[in-house]
Scaffold this motif. Structure first.
Motif, short mmCIF file in Angstrom:
data_model
loop_
_atom_site.label_atom_id
_atom_site.label_comp_id
_atom_site.label_asym_id
_atom_site.label_seq_id
_atom_site.Cartn_x
_atom_site.Cartn_y
_atom_site.Cartn_z
N ILE A 40 0.86 -1.19 0.00
CA ILE A 40 0.00 0.00 0.00
C ILE A 40 0.89 1.23 0.00
O ILE A 40 1.76 1.37 0.86
N ALA A 41 0.72 2.10 -0.98
CA ALA A 41 1.49 3.34 -1.07
C ALA A 41 0.54 4.51 -0.89
O ALA A 41 -0.52 4.57 -1.52
N ILE A 42 0.90 5.43 -0.01
CA ILE A 42 0.12 6.64 0.24
C ILE A 42 0.94 7.84 -0.23
O ILE A 42 2.05 8.07 0.27
N PHE A 52 3.64 0.82 2.82
CA PHE A 52 3.39 -0.17 3.87
C PHE A 52 3.31 -1.55 3.20
O PHE A 52 2.72 -1.69 2.13
N GLU A 53 3.87 -2.54 3.86
CA GLU A 53 3.82 -3.90 3.35
C GLU A 53 3.17 -4.81 4.38
O GLU A 53 3.44 -4.71 5.57
N SER A 54 2.29 -5.70 3.91
CA SER A 54 1.65 -6.66 4.79
C SER A 54 1.29 -7.91 4.00
O SER A 54 1.79 -8.09 2.87
N CYS A 88 -1.46 -3.04 -4.21
CA CYS A 88 -1.09 -4.16 -5.09
C CYS A 88 -1.16 -5.47 -4.32
O CYS A 88 -1.08 -5.49 -3.09
N GLY A 89 -1.32 -6.57 -5.08
CA GLY A 89 -1.27 -7.90 -4.50
C GLY A 89 -2.59 -8.46 -4.05
O GLY A 89 -2.64 -9.59 -3.54
N PRO A 129 2.36 -5.64 -8.52
CA PRO A 129 3.39 -5.39 -7.50
C PRO A 129 4.60 -4.61 -8.04
O PRO A 129 5.14 -3.75 -7.33
N GLU A 130 5.00 -4.91 -9.29
CA GLU A 130 6.18 -4.23 -9.84
C GLU A 130 5.92 -2.75 -10.13
O GLU A 130 6.86 -1.97 -10.33
N ASN A 131 4.66 -2.33 -10.11
CA ASN A 131 4.33 -0.93 -10.40
C ASN A 131 3.97 -0.12 -9.15
O ASN A 131 3.59 1.04 -9.26
#
Length: 468
Positions: A40-42, A52-54, A88-89, A129-131
């Motif tokens: 998650i990108a803010i 943030f990664e989860s 993403c994901g 995910p790569e973007n």
């Protein structure tokens, strides 16, 4: 306790709210069996991006996955602030959450708030995910400068406070009652600010810098959303954005720095104690949060924890402003005290203002009242209100600790005054020791000490500008 198929072990629940489902504790248990990576990108002003990664669980946990993702994004958005969310994901779940983040939908308040703050459309994108955008997130050194002749100004909703500070010592201070929330004409606020600046300036041989502490969301020195300018039309917001810079020009060509009052509170704690990182949580009309990191820098985040979720119980009280359930504003504020009063056996006069209702409960607790509800049994009920807030706080600090490095937490505000504040902190520390001993060993939760009060908001605000 089981929520959406996830078992959580909670030994201590608030004595007046057995239906509380602590979000952070549930998240930790949920993540133990989660294996599907998400990002998650803010994005906020000036291209700053926090990532943030989860992980999510498998498809058999469909309802839990959606709930986790929706609440996780909501917390990220209100802790960081931003005009664009990229996920993403988890395309299937993200599509459902995205439906909420449109005007007129469930997160209409959130979308409108961010649009007003950043003055642009709100975007919610789903990508591979790569973007996913790369992190571009830097903290900012602010405050801690005490040399010279400085003005410290605190713009409150019911009074404005100003101090003249010379080499870190307050030589003059005053509080003036005002009503900025009622004025539709920016000249009222502007003239009040200028009057305070000029009063403080008259008490010093010169002015080297001005620091301002104010409620609301800022971009640079510009208030983008603020209760101080509640009645001002958005059509006239350009005048609001420049109000502090224009007021400073009335004093002369001196540097001015404006900061969120929560961050200034955390800065005051760090300055007085000589430690960091510090989180400040003020419990008053609502919940206000502030944070300085281990380097005593601010992150540039919103820290608007009043609108960040803490309770997953979907039948919990809805926040009257944002309309969402289980957010911090209804757990760490006078609204929480009022909400819990009936369960504590305390009947409050509906004609009273919220602050007056809080005072009634505090008077009962302190034994300062002789009316019908001032019995020993009712006094015990009043104590349970503050015990409940302390239990809420302990479990919520576990949640905050997933997003912030926590070491020192200061509890402030009207709700935390007197015996009630002592109960809140005592219960919080007890629950932390019993349920999260490893976390408790590296965390100190406290009320402000005398040194912090001496430094105070005004000196911390005055220390904001760096002078050459």
């Amino acid at each position: 306790m089981n929520y959406l198929g996830i078992d959580i072990n909670v030994k201590n629940l608030p004595p007046l709210d057995g239906d509380f489902i602590p979000m952070g504790v549930w998240m930790i248990e949920y993540e133990k069996e989660a294996k599907r990576p998400i990002g998650i990108a803010i994005e906020r002003e000036d291209g700053k991006v926090t990532v943030f990664e989860s992980k999510l669980r498998g498809s058999e946990y469909e309802e839990a996955n959606l709930r986790y993702l929706e609440r996780y994004i909501k917390f990220c958005l209100w802790s960081v602030g931003g005009w664009k969310v990229t996920v993403c994901g988890c395309d299937e779940e993200a599509l459902k959450v995205r439906e909420d983040y449109t005007l007129g939908a469930a997160r209409d308040f959130d979308v409108n708030f961010m649009m007003n703050t950043y003055e642009r459309s709100f975007e919610f994108e789903i990508c591979a995910p790569e973007n996913l955008p790369e992190a571009n997130d830097t903290d900012k050194s602010v405050g801690g400068h005490l040399e010279g002749c400085r003005i410290g100004f605190d713009a409150g909703g019911s009074d404005r406070k100003v101090s003249a500070v010379i080499d870190g010592e307050t030589v003059y201070s005053e509080e003036v009652v005002w009503h900025p929330k009622l004025s539709e004409d920016i000249s009222y606020q502007y003239e009040g600010i200028v009057d305070s600046f000029k009063t403080a300036a008259s008490k010093m041989p010169r002015v080297d810098g001005i620091g301002v502490s104010t409620a609301g969301v800022l971009i640079g020195n510009a208030p983008m959303v603020s209760s101080i300018f509640l009645k001002i039309s958005r059509d006239n917001w350009d005048e609001v954005k420049t109000v502090y810079d224009r007021a400073a020009k009335e004093i002369g060509d001196v540097p001015i720095v404006v900061a969120n009052d929560g961050d200034v509170t955390a800065l005051a704690g760090a300055m007085s104690m000589g430690v960091a990182p510090v989180m400040g949580i003020a419990m008053g009309t609502s919940e206000a949060g502030g944070y300085v990191n281990a380097e005593r820098n601010v992150l540039g985040w919103f820290n608007e924890l009043a609108f960040a979720p803490v309770d997953l119980n979907q039948d919990s009280m809805a926040d009257p402003w944002s309309g969402d359930n289980g957010v911090g504003a209804t757990y760490f504020s006078q609204d929480c005290v009022i909400r819990l009063a009936p369960a504590a056996g305390i009947a409050l006069d509906e004609e009273l203002a919220p602050a007056e209702k809080l005072k009634v409960v505090q008077d009962i607790l302190e034994g300062r009242t002789e009316f019908d509800t001032g019995t020993e049994q009712t006094r015990e009920g009043a104590g349970k209100i503050f015990e409940s807030i302390g239990v809420y706080l302990a479990h919520t600090l576990v949640l905050y600790g997933l997003f912030y490095e926590l070491k020192y937490v200061q509890i402030l505000g009207r709700v935390a005054s007197g015996t009630g504040g002592e109960i809140i902190v005592s219960e919080c520390n007890r629950v932390l020791r019993e349920e999260y001993p490893a976390f408790a060993n590296r965390l100190e939760v406290m009320l402000p000490d005398e040194e912090t009060r001496r430094v105070g908001q005004s000196v911390a605000a005055a220390s904001l500008p760096e002078i050459g």
